[in-house]
Scaffold this motif. Structure first.
Motif, PDB file in Angstrom:
ATOM      1  N   THR A 168      -9.457  -1.575  -8.107  1.00  0.00           N
ATOM      2  CA  THR A 168      -8.226  -0.793  -8.197  1.00  0.00           C
ATOM      3  C   THR A 168      -8.019  -0.265  -9.614  1.00  0.00           C
ATOM      4  O   THR A 168      -7.532   0.851  -9.806  1.00  0.00           O
ATOM      5  N   GLU A 205       0.808  -1.218   0.000  1.00  0.00           N
ATOM      6  CA  GLU A 205       0.000   0.000   0.000  1.00  0.00           C
ATOM      7  C   GLU A 205       0.842   1.269   0.000  1.00  0.00           C
ATOM      8  O   GLU A 205       0.317   2.343  -0.290  1.00  0.00           O
ATOM      9  N   ILE A 217       0.433   1.437 -11.111  1.00  0.00           N
ATOM     10  CA  ILE A 217       0.505   1.943  -9.732  1.00  0.00           C
ATOM     11  C   ILE A 217      -0.762   1.571  -8.975  1.00  0.00           C
ATOM     12  O   ILE A 217      -0.720   1.144  -7.815  1.00  0.00           O
ATOM     13  N   ALA A 218      -1.904   1.696  -9.629  1.00  0.00           N
ATOM     14  CA  ALA A 218      -3.193   1.457  -8.972  1.00  0.00           C
ATOM     15  C   ALA A 218      -3.347   0.021  -8.508  1.00  0.00           C
ATOM     16  O   ALA A 218      -3.912  -0.228  -7.437  1.00  0.00           O
ATOM     17  N   ILE A 219      -2.851  -0.938  -9.294  1.00  0.00           N
ATOM     18  CA  ILE A 219      -3.092  -2.342  -8.937  1.00  0.00           C
ATOM     19  C   ILE A 219      -2.032  -2.920  -8.004  1.00  0.00           C
ATOM     20  O   ILE A 219      -2.211  -4.020  -7.484  1.00  0.00           O
ATOM     21  N   MET A 220      -0.940  -2.196  -7.739  1.00  0.00           N
ATOM     22  CA  MET A 220       0.133  -2.765  -6.923  1.00  0.00           C
ATOM     23  C   MET A 220      -0.333  -3.169  -5.525  1.00  0.00           C
ATOM     24  O   MET A 220       0.086  -4.227  -5.026  1.00  0.00           O
ATOM     25  N   PRO A 221      -1.182  -2.382  -4.834  1.00  0.00           N
ATOM     26  CA  PRO A 221      -1.635  -2.851  -3.521  1.00  0.00           C
ATOM     27  C   PRO A 221      -2.475  -4.121  -3.587  1.00  0.00           C
ATOM     28  O   PRO A 221      -2.637  -4.807  -2.577  1.00  0.00           O
ATOM     29  N   LEU A 249      -8.208   0.047  -1.010  1.00  0.00           N
ATOM     30  CA  LEU A 249      -7.196  -0.185  -2.037  1.00  0.00           C
ATOM     31  C   LEU A 249      -7.311   0.821  -3.177  1.00  0.00           C
ATOM     32  O   LEU A 249      -6.305   1.185  -3.789  1.00  0.00           O
ATOM     33  N   PRO A 286       3.713   1.353  -4.640  1.00  0.00           N
ATOM     34  CA  PRO A 286       3.303   2.406  -5.586  1.00  0.00           C
ATOM     35  C   PRO A 286       4.416   3.406  -5.878  1.00  0.00           C
ATOM     36  O   PRO A 286       4.611   3.820  -7.033  1.00  0.00           O
ATOM     37  N   SER A 335      -3.685   3.351  -3.344  1.00  0.00           N
ATOM     38  CA  SER A 335      -2.807   3.283  -4.513  1.00  0.00           C
ATOM     39  C   SER A 335      -2.159   4.630  -4.797  1.00  0.00           C
ATOM     40  O   SER A 335      -1.019   4.699  -5.263  1.00  0.00           O
ATOM     41  N   PHE A 336      -2.893   5.707  -4.527  1.00  0.00           N
ATOM     42  CA  PHE A 336      -2.384   7.051  -4.835  1.00  0.00           C
ATOM     43  C   PHE A 336      -2.194   7.907  -3.600  1.00  0.00           C
ATOM     44  O   PHE A 336      -1.756   9.052  -3.710  1.00  0.00           O
ATOM     45  N   GLY A 351      -7.538   3.528 -10.900  1.00  0.00           N
ATOM     46  CA  GLY A 351      -6.438   3.936 -11.776  1.00  0.00           C
ATOM     47  C   GLY A 351      -6.918   4.679 -13.008  1.00  0.00           C
ATOM     48  O   GLY A 351      -6.310   5.674 -13.428  1.00  0.00           O
TER      49      GLY A 351
END
Length: 420
Positions: free
Chosen positions: A378, A37, A54-58, A253, A41, A257-258, A382
């Motif tokens: 997520t 989390e 970046i959005a899906i990494m968590p 989530l 990112p 992400s951001f 994004g």
């Protein structure tokens, strides 16, 4: 059959409970050095990854973990003992972190490969781990009695948070003195060390000599098995509501992400200061998990999920209003508190809603559905951020999802009060 009847000698229960807590605490504590989390990112952004990545990494580790379960659950249902399966795939799932650390350390001439290595590490680990996770969940459900499961999940998260507090300081020092791929290589190698010790902590666990239910001697053809899954799920409408509550409960989530990028950009702080956010998040995790253990023991998992959604809405509002680094540290404290109420509540409620005789299959179906919940939620965050570059709009979307999730959860009966 009662939960108590499913477990063996009290001495074995105590040992299994302690090993269960150590395994999860060390595993998740190791992952804290690459906090999905917070750290991931920023790592992906520093490697020029797109907002969608970046959005899906968590979510990517959890999503890939859940993906394979549905395809191996027929085999798992016929197992009488789960430990060998869990140990074999558990070791394999940890190796990508070692490989990634070594590649990143020697990556002077591999700059174009760094982003794929960073992204594929949790993907590969999750896919292999997903082969073992259904068996692991069934093993744990048999070994840990129902009344202390919430305490077990919470103890794992508290241990993770204690390690994570130290991880925050380590992350800050590593990225200060070794910025770039060398620093991230060190973090991957430290994570692997913790993951390996978590695997070792499973070795003393002891399974019951007599299985709760014997293996099926008339396994269905695999295609017939898959065709029967929708009907199996439709027979239990409460699980359909749980799937909907999980999907709309992804506000955390979508937001986080951001959130790290928003905090650093708003305050002008350095990349290494991510470590401070990790530390405060883990302080919140300790307190949230402690409350979850007590509340989950007395009231079950549903109330934890509802409380977590309320906190998510508060985090969405607060993160849009603050502009100081101290304010964002407080946001991460509250975020950690609420996120782990959510995780303990979800694990507790899911285990109690699934009927014991087909628990592996039901949990595999729920996990498979959760893959798409994680990726869609997520991914939606994004897309919104990529199109608008507006963090407040993403926060509004996340808060709205959390509100809908509360309304759905109110229609799910607490298993302990309804007798399932």
């Amino acid at each position: 059959m009662s939960s108590a009847a499913q477990h063996h000698h009290p001495q074995h229960v105590r040992r299994n409970f302690v090993c269960h807590c150590l395994e999860g605490g060390l595993y998740m504590g190791g992952i804290a050095f690459l906090q999905p989390e917070t750290v991931m990112p920023k790592m992906v952004e520093s490697l020029k990854g797109s907002p969608l990545i970046i959005a899906i990494m968590p979510a990517v580790l959890a999503a890939t973990f859940a993906f394979a379960g549905l395809f191996v659950s027929p085999k798992v249902e016929r197992l009488t003992h789960f430990k060998p399966w869990v140990l074999a795939f558990g070791l394999l799932q940890r190796l990508p972190y070692l490989a990634a650390g070594l590649v990143l350390w020697h990556a002077e001439h591999l700059e174009g490969w760094l982003l794929p290595v960073v992204v594929l590490t949790p993907v590969l680990s999750g896919l292999v781990g997903g082969i073992g996770v259904v068996a692991w969940m069934e093993m744990v459900t048999r070994m840990v009695p129902e009344r202390i499961r919430a305490a077990g999940w919470a103890a794992r998260y508290i241990m993770q948070a204690c390690i994570g507090m130290g991880a925050g300081a380590v992350i800050h020092q590593v990225l200060t003195h070794l910025p770039g791929h060398r620093g991230y290589a060190v973090l991957h190698l430290i994570a692997f060390g913790f993951l390996f010790f978590s695997w070792l902590s499973q070795l003393p666990m002891k399974e019951a000599e007599n299985p709760v239910h014997g293996p099926r001697h008339d396994p269905l053809p695999y295609w017939d098995y898959l065709r029967g899954l929708p009907r199996l799920l439709m027979e239990r409408p409460v699980l359909l509501r749980l799937i909907a509550a999980r999907f709309t409960g992804m506000g955390y989530l979508m937001l986080v992400s951001f959130l790290t990028l928003h905090a650093l950009h708003t305050t002008g702080r350095l990349e290494a200061d991510v470590g401070h956010l990790v530390s405060l998040q883990n302080v919140g995790t300790i307190l949230g998990s402690t409350l979850a253990a007590w509340l989950g023991y007395h009231s079950g998992g549903r109330v934890l999920l509802i409380a977590a959604r309320v906190i998510c809405i508060a985090v969405c509002v607060w993160s849009c209003m603050t502009d100081s680094f101290a304010g964002f540290m407080a946001v991460y404290f509250v975020f950690g508190f609420g996120l782990f109420l959510d995780r303990v509540g979800d694990l507790t409620l899911t285990a109690e809603l699934c009927p014991p005789e087909r628990r592996s299959t039901y949990q595999a179906m729920l996990g498979f559905c959760n893959v798409w919940s994680l990726l869609l939620a997520t991914g939606l965050g994004g897309v919104v951020f990529r199109q608008t570059q507006s963090f407040p709009l993403v926060a509004t979307l996340a808060g709205g999802f959390a509100l809908v999730s509360i309304l759905i959860l109110l229609r799910i009966p607490e298993p302990r009060q309804s007798g399932r």
